[in-house]
Design a protein around this motif. Structure first.
Motif, mmCIF file in Angstrom:
data_model
loop_
_atom_site.group_PDB
_atom_site.id
_atom_site.type_symbol
_atom_site.label_atom_id
_atom_site.label_comp_id
_atom_site.label_asym_id
_atom_site.label_seq_id
_atom_site.Cartn_x
_atom_site.Cartn_y
_atom_site.Cartn_z
ATOM 1 N N UNK A 50 0.854 -1.188 0.000
ATOM 2 C CA UNK A 50 0.000 0.000 0.000
ATOM 3 C C UNK A 50 0.890 1.238 0.000
ATOM 4 N N UNK A 51 0.376 2.336 -0.511
ATOM 5 C CA UNK A 51 1.141 3.575 -0.553
ATOM 6 C C UNK A 51 2.365 3.497 -1.449
ATOM 7 N N UNK A 52 2.373 2.546 -2.393
ATOM 8 C CA UNK A 52 3.495 2.408 -3.313
ATOM 9 C C UNK A 52 4.707 1.712 -2.722
ATOM 10 N N UNK A 53 4.631 1.273 -1.474
ATOM 11 C CA UNK A 53 5.758 0.609 -0.829
ATOM 12 C C UNK A 53 5.558 -0.898 -0.895
ATOM 13 N N UNK A 54 6.510 -1.606 -1.474
ATOM 14 C CA UNK A 54 6.385 -3.057 -1.640
ATOM 15 C C UNK A 54 6.385 -3.752 -0.291
ATOM 16 N N UNK A 55 5.841 -4.966 -0.286
ATOM 17 C CA UNK A 55 5.681 -5.721 0.957
ATOM 18 C C UNK A 55 6.540 -6.972 0.957
ATOM 19 N N UNK A 56 6.969 -7.363 2.138
ATOM 20 C CA UNK A 56 7.619 -8.661 2.308
ATOM 21 C C UNK A 56 6.562 -9.759 2.301
ATOM 22 N N UNK A 57 6.997 -10.978 2.077
ATOM 23 C CA UNK A 57 6.145 -12.134 2.328
ATOM 24 C C UNK A 57 6.237 -12.434 3.828
ATOM 25 N N UNK A 58 5.234 -12.009 4.577
ATOM 26 C CA UNK A 58 5.269 -12.072 6.043
ATOM 27 C C UNK A 58 4.703 -13.415 6.493
ATOM 28 N N UNK A 102 9.329 -11.200 18.587
ATOM 29 C CA UNK A 102 10.491 -10.364 18.308
ATOM 30 C C UNK A 102 10.994 -10.760 16.925
ATOM 31 N N UNK A 103 10.997 -9.807 15.995
ATOM 32 C CA UNK A 103 11.354 -10.125 14.609
ATOM 33 C C UNK A 103 12.818 -10.541 14.492
ATOM 34 N N UNK A 104 13.037 -11.569 13.693
ATOM 35 C CA UNK A 104 14.406 -12.008 13.411
ATOM 36 C C UNK A 104 14.938 -11.381 12.128
ATOM 37 N N UNK A 109 5.240 -4.265 5.588
ATOM 38 C CA UNK A 109 3.863 -4.739 5.433
ATOM 39 C C UNK A 109 2.916 -3.572 5.608
ATOM 40 N N UNK A 110 1.975 -3.415 4.680
ATOM 41 C CA UNK A 110 0.964 -2.367 4.792
ATOM 42 C C UNK A 110 1.533 -0.974 4.860
ATOM 43 N N UNK A 111 2.628 -0.706 4.114
ATOM 44 C CA UNK A 111 3.215 0.626 4.088
ATOM 45 C C UNK A 111 4.107 0.949 5.265
ATOM 46 N N UNK A 112 4.359 -0.024 6.156
ATOM 47 C CA UNK A 112 5.203 0.182 7.330
ATOM 48 C C UNK A 112 6.379 -0.804 7.308
ATOM 49 N N UNK A 113 7.528 -0.334 7.793
ATOM 50 C CA UNK A 113 8.710 -1.191 7.912
ATOM 51 C C UNK A 113 8.964 -1.491 9.379
ATOM 52 N N UNK A 114 9.062 -2.765 9.687
ATOM 53 C CA UNK A 114 9.336 -3.231 11.048
ATOM 54 C C UNK A 114 10.708 -3.893 11.035
ATOM 55 N N UNK A 158 -4.418 -7.114 11.759
ATOM 56 C CA UNK A 158 -3.738 -5.965 12.351
ATOM 57 C C UNK A 158 -2.331 -6.347 12.787
ATOM 58 N N UNK A 159 -1.396 -5.443 12.509
ATOM 59 C CA UNK A 159 0.001 -5.603 12.926
ATOM 60 C C UNK A 159 0.419 -4.300 13.603
ATOM 61 N N UNK A 160 1.054 -4.410 14.793
ATOM 62 C CA UNK A 160 1.345 -3.209 15.573
ATOM 63 C C UNK A 160 2.645 -3.363 16.336
ATOM 64 N N UNK A 161 3.378 -2.244 16.422
ATOM 65 C CA UNK A 161 4.583 -2.192 17.240
ATOM 66 C C UNK A 161 4.815 -0.743 17.649
ATOM 67 N N UNK A 162 4.662 -0.447 18.926
ATOM 68 C CA UNK A 162 4.816 0.921 19.395
ATOM 69 C C UNK A 162 3.815 1.835 18.718
ATOM 70 N N UNK A 163 4.335 2.890 18.050
ATOM 71 C CA UNK A 163 3.470 3.833 17.350
ATOM 72 C C UNK A 163 3.181 3.418 15.912
#
Length: 258
Positions: A50-58, A102-104, A109-114, A158-163
């Motif tokens: 979304x927002x033109x930002x590609x996504x990982x295969x999560x 905790x991500x390894x 995903x969804x325009x956000x980078x974690x 839904x995916x969330x981390x902090x803000x």
């Protein structure tokens, strides 16, 4: 709690239903209803650009930590004596699973980078009601069912981390081809059945199928147990969200046939 109430209600109305059974049979109606628990094991991945930002295969398990969970299901099957009209079965089931991980690795995903070593929490909810309209070209000891399954679904992820947060939700009704095979073992109360619904072209598809065995007492009360698998695969990059998601596991429940 809800499934306990459903099971209690089913058991509590058994005596009343027994007296109704012969009346329905005399009119040519054949009705079954039941409820139980499905142990759901998630696997696969999702991809949401979304927002033109590609996504990982999560990955649902290694990235999001989604865990297996048991959820309730319920159904009612109504067969009638009018030849030109299809019989109807309505099924309800719900998937509601969450995780914290905790991500390894770094994921988008969804325009956000974690980023790697970041704590993320996730929740996936899928409510579905199947309206199955079928005919029985073979209906004796072995019953063959052929028809259409209109699967009404409501999904939120839904995916969330902090803000940071990413979410997707929507509702859709999907028409699927339906087929089933049921076999009775005369004089035993035992039966076995397989059925499934499918729509797709091989690359993109949605499949939902199950196999079960059941035992029915002389008063119509019975037990069933089986295995169900549901898979949604969307490989086209022109469709978002996409991915390959599976939920599978054993189920068990009670039913009443009158």
């Amino acid at each position: 709690m809800a499934i306990r109430h459903a099971l209690a209600a089913l058991g509590g109305c058994t005596l009343g239903l027994c007296s109704m059974g012969s009346a329905h049979a005399a009119l040519g109606f054949n009705v079954s209803l039941g409820a139980g628990i499905w142990s759901q094991q998630p696997s696969g991945y999702v991809h949401y650009t979304t927002g033109g930002q590609s996504s990982s295969n999560v990955n649902l398990k290694s990235d999001l930590g989604l865990s297996s969970k048991s959820q309730g299901y319920a159904w009612v099957d109504i067969q009638h004596p009018i030849p030109v009209l299809p019989d109807v079965e309505v099924r309800y089931s719900r998937i509601d699973t969450s995780g914290s991980q905790v991500l390894s690795r770094t994921i988008t995903y969804g325009g956000q980078t974690y980023t790697a070593n970041q704590q993320v929490s996730s929740q996936l909810k899928l409510t579905q009601t199947d309206f199955i309209f079928y005919y029985q070209p073979i209906n004796n000891i072995v019953q063959l069912r052929l028809g259409l399954d209109v699967k009404a679904m409501s999904l939120s992820a839904d995916l969330k981390s902090g803000n940071q947060s990413s979410s997707a939700s929507g509702s859709v009704a999907v028409p699927m081809l339906y087929a089933g095979l049921h076999a009775d073992l005369p004089l035993t109360g035992l039966s076995a059945a397989v059925d499934g619904s499918y729509i797709g072209n091989g690359t993109n598809y949605f499949a939902d199928y199950q196999a079960k065995i059941a035992y029915e007492t002389p008063i119509g009360l019975g037990l069933q147990a089986g295995y169900r698998q549901m898979e949604l695969k969307v490989a086209s990059s022109n469709i978002d969200p996409n991915g390959d998601i599976k939920f599978k596991g054993a189920f068990a429940g009670i039913f009443y046939h009158f």
